[in-house]
Design a protein around this motif. Sequence first.
Motif, PDB file in Angstrom:
ATOM      1  N   ILE A  32      16.388  14.924  12.332  1.00  0.00           N
ATOM      2  CA  ILE A  32      16.441  15.225  13.771  1.00  0.00           C
ATOM      3  C   ILE A  32      16.919  16.646  14.038  1.00  0.00           C
ATOM      4  CG2 ILE A  32      16.694  12.788  14.434  1.00  0.00           C
ATOM      5  CD1 ILE A  32      19.527  13.272  15.163  1.00  0.00           C
ATOM      6  N   SER A  33      17.652  17.229  13.094  1.00  0.00           N
ATOM      7  CA  SER A  33      18.079  18.622  13.319  1.00  0.00           C
ATOM      8  C   SER A  33      16.999  19.597  12.868  1.00  0.00           C
ATOM      9  CB  SER A  33      19.368  18.914  12.552  1.00  0.00           C
ATOM     10  OG  SER A  33      19.127  18.848  11.158  1.00  0.00           O
ATOM     11  N   GLY A  34      16.181  19.163  11.919  1.00  0.00           N
ATOM     12  CA  GLY A  34      15.194  20.076  11.351  1.00  0.00           C
ATOM     13  C   GLY A  34      15.818  21.145  10.464  1.00  0.00           C
ATOM     14  N   VAL A  35      17.085  20.928  10.082  1.00  0.00           N
ATOM     15  CA  VAL A  35      17.799  21.944   9.305  1.00  0.00           C
ATOM     16  C   VAL A  35      17.762  21.594   7.818  1.00  0.00           C
ATOM     17  CG1 VAL A  35      20.105  22.888   8.814  1.00  0.00           C
ATOM     18  CG2 VAL A  35      19.343  22.592  11.183  1.00  0.00           C
ATOM     19  N   ASN A  36      17.548  22.597   6.993  1.00  0.00           N
ATOM     20  CA  ASN A  36      17.668  22.408   5.551  1.00  0.00           C
ATOM     21  C   ASN A  36      18.968  23.072   5.080  1.00  0.00           C
ATOM     22  OD1 ASN A  36      17.559  22.375   2.815  1.00  0.00           O
ATOM     23  ND2 ASN A  36      15.698  23.622   2.635  1.00  0.00           N
ATOM     24  N   PRO A  37      20.017  22.266   4.878  1.00  0.00           N
ATOM     25  CA  PRO A  37      21.318  22.868   4.544  1.00  0.00           C
ATOM     26  C   PRO A  37      21.307  23.591   3.204  1.00  0.00           C
ATOM     27  CG  PRO A  37      21.416  20.444   4.420  1.00  0.00           C
ATOM     28  CD  PRO A  37      20.080  20.793   4.982  1.00  0.00           C
ATOM     29  N   MET A  46      21.604   8.127   6.191  1.00  0.00           N
ATOM     30  CA  MET A  46      22.156   8.909   7.300  1.00  0.00           C
ATOM     31  C   MET A  46      21.910  10.400   7.104  1.00  0.00           C
ATOM     32  SD  MET A  46      23.246   8.747  10.167  1.00  0.00           S
ATOM     33  CE  MET A  46      24.264   7.793  11.173  1.00  0.00           C
ATOM     34  N   MET A  47      22.095  10.848   5.887  1.00  0.00           N
ATOM     35  CA  MET A  47      21.882  12.267   5.623  1.00  0.00           C
ATOM     36  C   MET A  47      20.447  12.666   5.983  1.00  0.00           C
ATOM     37  SD  MET A  47      22.822  14.393   2.263  1.00  0.00           S
ATOM     38  CE  MET A  47      21.469  14.178   1.171  1.00  0.00           C
ATOM     39  N   ASP A  48      19.522  11.786   5.646  1.00  0.00           N
ATOM     40  CA  ASP A  48      18.133  12.106   5.948  1.00  0.00           C
ATOM     41  C   ASP A  48      17.875  12.158   7.445  1.00  0.00           C
ATOM     42  OD1 ASP A  48      17.523  12.359   3.318  1.00  0.00           O
ATOM     43  OD2 ASP A  48      16.890  10.268   3.065  1.00  0.00           O
ATOM     44  N   THR A  49      18.510  11.214   8.171  1.00  0.00           N
ATOM     45  CA  THR A  49      18.356  11.224   9.631  1.00  0.00           C
ATOM     46  C   THR A  49      18.866  12.544  10.205  1.00  0.00           C
ATOM     47  OG1 THR A  49      18.835   8.875   9.570  1.00  0.00           O
ATOM     48  CG2 THR A  49      18.871   9.936  11.728  1.00  0.00           C
ATOM     49  N   ILE A  50      20.036  12.943   9.746  1.00  0.00           N
ATOM     50  CA  ILE A  50      20.605  14.197  10.250  1.00  0.00           C
ATOM     51  C   ILE A  50      19.679  15.365   9.959  1.00  0.00           C
ATOM     52  CG2 ILE A  50      22.550  15.813   9.989  1.00  0.00           C
ATOM     53  CD1 ILE A  50      23.349  13.235  11.404  1.00  0.00           C
ATOM     54  N   LYS A  51      19.152  15.383   8.764  1.00  0.00           N
ATOM     55  CA  LYS A  51      18.245  16.486   8.420  1.00  0.00           C
ATOM     56  C   LYS A  51      16.973  16.429   9.248  1.00  0.00           C
ATOM     57  CE  LYS A  51      19.492  17.142   3.574  1.00  0.00           C
ATOM     58  NZ  LYS A  51      18.959  16.877   2.240  1.00  0.00           N
ATOM     59  N   GLU A  83      20.804  27.621  11.071  1.00  0.00           N
ATOM     60  CA  GLU A  83      21.035  26.971  12.372  1.00  0.00           C
ATOM     61  C   GLU A  83      22.094  25.861  12.318  1.00  0.00           C
ATOM     62  OE1 GLU A  83      17.135  27.448  14.886  1.00  0.00           O
ATOM     63  OE2 GLU A  83      16.652  26.124  13.199  1.00  0.00           O
ATOM     64  N   PRO A  84      23.335  26.211  11.973  1.00  0.00           N
ATOM     65  CA  PRO A  84      24.405  25.206  11.892  1.00  0.00           C
ATOM     66  C   PRO A  84      24.593  24.400  13.185  1.00  0.00           C
ATOM     67  CG  PRO A  84      25.159  27.314  11.024  1.00  0.00           C
ATOM     68  CD  PRO A  84      23.807  27.552  11.608  1.00  0.00           C
ATOM     69  N   ALA A  85      24.427  25.010  14.332  1.00  0.00           N
ATOM     70  CA  ALA A  85      24.648  24.295  15.601  1.00  0.00           C
ATOM     71  C   ALA A  85      23.771  23.049  15.697  1.00  0.00           C
ATOM     72  CB  ALA A  85      24.376  25.213  16.795  1.00  0.00           C
ATOM     73  N   LYS A  86      22.588  23.109  15.124  1.00  0.00           N
ATOM     74  CA  LYS A  86      21.679  21.962  15.202  1.00  0.00           C
ATOM     75  C   LYS A  86      22.188  20.791  14.355  1.00  0.00           C
ATOM     76  CE  LYS A  86      17.430  24.211  16.598  1.00  0.00           C
ATOM     77  NZ  LYS A  86      16.045  24.545  16.272  1.00  0.00           N
ATOM     78  N   LEU A  87      22.883  21.115  13.263  1.00  0.00           N
ATOM     79  CA  LEU A  87      23.471  20.044  12.460  1.00  0.00           C
ATOM     80  C   LEU A  87      24.615  19.383  13.218  1.00  0.00           C
ATOM     81  CD1 LEU A  87      23.800  21.447   8.821  1.00  0.00           C
ATOM     82  CD2 LEU A  87      22.222  19.693   9.650  1.00  0.00           C
ATOM     83  N   ILE A  88      25.421  20.203  13.861  1.00  0.00           N
ATOM     84  CA  ILE A  88      26.554  19.661  14.612  1.00  0.00           C
ATOM     85  C   ILE A  88      26.046  18.765  15.726  1.00  0.00           C
ATOM     86  CG2 ILE A  88      28.574  20.269  16.025  1.00  0.00           C
ATOM     87  CD1 ILE A  88      28.832  22.795  14.295  1.00  0.00           C
TER      88      ILE A  88
END
Lengths: 263, 123
Positions: free
Chosen positions: B8-13, B1-6, B75-80
């Motif tokens: 589709i958001s394109g964000v590197n937390p 799941m973590m990978d999916t979130i990363k 880009e936190p909004a993209k993670l949300i």
Amino acid sequence: MTYSYFPGCTLKTKGKDLDIWGRASAEALGFHLQELDQWQCCGAVYPMAKDEIATRLSSVRALMAAGEAGQELVTLCSACHHVIKRVNRDMQTDETIRDRVSRYLGLQTPYAGETTVLHYLEVLRDRIGFDNLKQKVVNPLTGRKIGAYYGCMLLRPASEMGFDNPENPTILEDFIRAIGAEPVVYARRNECCGGYCTIKSKDYARKQVDAIMENARACGAQELITACPLCLYNLTENATDGLPVAYFTQLLAEALGVKEEQK
Amino acid sequence: MMDTIKRISGVNPRKCMKCGKCTASCPAFDEMEFHPHQFVDMVENGRIDQLMQSRGIDFCLSCFACVERCPRNVEPAKLIEAVRLAVVRQQGGDHLRPEAIPHLLDENLPQQAITAAFRKYRK
Ligand code: SF4
Ligand code: SF4
């Protein structure tokens, strides 16, 4: 000068005043907004997820139609503007999205974001010029103290919108000056009004709106202008004790004298 | 799941330096049980389930203040948004149904609000 024009769903219904007076004023200023023959709702929110392809298609179709007509694409609603400009940028910069969109639409000629997207205010600033606008004003709104309400979507993210300085914008203030009124600068003019949450929680939307109104009033504003139908709705309906809010095109038409002509 | 979130958001937390500027800019931070900077941290640490269960994610206004002001371009909004999509894409994950629309309407509500709500709250 003729531009392709994407009105969007709201401007045909609840946001008619933004549309009607924008078009009428355009004629008075010597440019023409030619509505795209076929357009579909832009979806109102930019699809942030990279794997959302279908939700980008209506923007791409509009962009391509303008491109085929050899025209720049103008929008009035700030949400449409936000969505279409950012999708165009995806088409320029994101190979995966470009490729998937192309295959989805079965494109013969590839599209890579060649069309220029302009907000109406950008046309006024960058194509007409506020000085020229000023010369066309027949009813200067002298003495009116107007606060510009930018909200979010015109400005952010500035790296993609390229509209104005996101923290200290001036385009609407310059516009207000050009139509003869006095701009009132207040801190919350670029803070979100909470419009998207009006369906979820009126209380929350009200809290945001009241903070904006209080700030604008304390700085001396007597009325506000916006380019967003959702902001207008929210600022009007969810304010405890709000200032009057109008679309910038309504004031433009008033200053250009096109309102009387049509009465 | 973590990978999916990363993905589709394109964000590197991991770019986040935990300065908290996103939360300081966020008009909805009071409504969200996890504030934007915590959100970024939780994605980094794989606490996605907890985020998916949080009602506060629906209060993100997509105002992009956090995106604009983050000094590290996280880009936190993209993670949300990605977590919100992960919720609504699940079977039965919608929480806005067409039947619910009529009583949300009032005379002046712009179409835009309804379209946006459909995009945000359902798949
Ligand atoms: S502003 Fe950016 S770097 Fe700072 S805490 Fe938020 S996401 Fe991290
Ligand atoms: S986009 Fe969402 S998380 Fe970011 S500042 Fe706005 S409301 Fe807060």
